[in-house]
Design an enzyme around this catalytic site. Structure first.
Site, mmCIF file in Angstrom:
data_model
loop_
_atom_site.group_PDB
_atom_site.id
_atom_site.type_symbol
_atom_site.label_atom_id
_atom_site.label_comp_id
_atom_site.label_asym_id
_atom_site.label_seq_id
_atom_site.Cartn_x
_atom_site.Cartn_y
_atom_site.Cartn_z
ATOM 1 N N ASN A 166 0.874 -1.176 0.000
ATOM 2 C CA ASN A 166 0.000 0.000 0.000
ATOM 3 C C ASN A 166 0.908 1.221 0.000
ATOM 4 O OD1 ASN A 166 -1.776 2.059 0.466
ATOM 5 N ND2 ASN A 166 -2.235 1.513 2.591
ATOM 6 N N GLU B 82 -7.116 4.670 7.616
ATOM 7 C CA GLU B 82 -6.896 6.102 7.349
ATOM 8 C C GLU B 82 -8.113 6.716 6.664
ATOM 9 O OE1 GLU B 82 -3.130 5.579 5.366
ATOM 10 O OE2 GLU B 82 -2.250 4.999 7.295
ATOM 11 N N GLU C 193 -5.869 -5.076 10.319
ATOM 12 C CA GLU C 193 -4.862 -4.043 10.532
ATOM 13 C C GLU C 193 -5.167 -3.307 11.831
ATOM 14 O OE1 GLU C 193 -2.735 -2.823 6.705
ATOM 15 O OE2 GLU C 193 -4.437 -1.509 6.926
ATOM 16 N N GLY D 175 1.984 2.083 10.670
ATOM 17 C CA GLY D 175 2.929 3.193 10.533
ATOM 18 C C GLY D 175 3.592 3.583 11.839
ATOM 19 N N SER E 246 2.943 -2.388 10.296
ATOM 20 C CA SER E 246 4.395 -2.419 10.527
ATOM 21 C C SER E 246 5.020 -3.776 10.248
ATOM 22 C CB SER E 246 4.721 -1.937 11.952
ATOM 23 O OG SER E 246 4.283 -0.599 12.122
#
Ligand code: PEP
Length: 250
Positions: free
Chosen positions: A9, A97, A166, A172, A210
């Site tokens: 991604n 997000e 996720e 991140g 991550s």
């Protein structure tokens, strides 16, 4: 035997020359052997470029979002038909997000998944809890609720989905769910999918958050982890290839 999917991604990180360099560092090194599918989900303006570079290779491509609407007065939106024009194989839906910054509800995410499926594009449905929700013991409830909305909407073709667990606190941040933490949630999702579809065992449930070359093998070795959704590490050819290699070695 599992057929892993390792999907990058890129998020909003791309430019024509950087994309070409990144893909030049990855695509020629992918081989058709090994039970691993590989893909990159790229910003929509670069689909044409990525299609041109990747067609005829082992690299699949897709987008990061799709409109919940078919066509019409939805300025700025990108429809499933438009993604199909560039032979997109996958599209992310419900990335945290987008849920967080674009206020996408689970019903919007479900509508997006349905639009993609209707055009033969595989939605990668992202679900995951925030740190606050995990600490409040709500992980199971949150991910099941997010998953249920999509299952309900696409009831007849649940087995066509790819799912990505996720945990929001791992995206991140450099903080990864332990293999056991991830497997626990993947097993819950698998059970939920099995209850909805006789073919649930063919649904790939990816882990994202991550994932990197050092933790990939232990995560991917878990029984219900069928691949990875890779953010930061997908922007570094060596790291991305190392994750693909970890899957190939299993
Ligand atoms: C993602 O954005 O889907 C993701 C998993 O990001 P990262 O690997 O950087 O945590």
């Amino acid at each position: 035997m599992k057929r892993y999917l390792i999907a990058g991604n890129w998020k909003m990180n791309a430019q024509l020359s950087a994309n070409a360099d990144l893909l030049a560092g990855i695509v020629p090194h992918l081989s058709a052997t090994g039970a691993v599918d590989v893909a990159v989900c790229v910003p929509a303006p670069y689909l044409a470029q990525v299609q041109k570079i990747c067609q005829g290779t082992c690299m699949n491509w897709g987008a990061q979002d799709v409109s919940a609407h078919e066509s019409g007065a939805f300025t700025g939106e990108v429809s499933a038909d438009m993604l199909s024009d560039f032979k997109s194989r996958y599209v992310l839906v419900g990335h945290s997000e987008r849920r967080q910054h674009h206020l996408e509800t689970s019903s919007i995410v479900a509508a997006k998944a349905q639009r993609a499926l209707a055009k033969g594009i595989t939605p990668i449905v992202c679900v995951g809890e925030t740190l606050q929700e995990r600490e409040a013991g709500q992980t199971e409830e949150v991910v099941k609720r997010q998953m249920a909305a999509v299952i309900q909407q696409v009831a007849h073709c649940v087995s066509e989905l790819v799912v990505a667990y996720e945990p929001v606190w791992a995206i991140g941040t450099g903080r990864t769910a332990s293999p056991e933490q991830a497997q626990t949630v993947h097993a819950l999702l698998r059970a939920q999918l099995r209850a909805a579809s006789a073919n649930a065992d063919r649904i790939r449930i990816l882990y994202g958050g991550s994932m990197n070359p050092s933790n990939a093998a232990s995560l991917l070795a878990q029984a219900d982890i069928d691949g990875g959704l890779i953010g930061g590490a997908s922007l570094k050819s060596h790291d991305f290839l190392a994750i693909v290699a970890a899957a190939q070695a299993l």
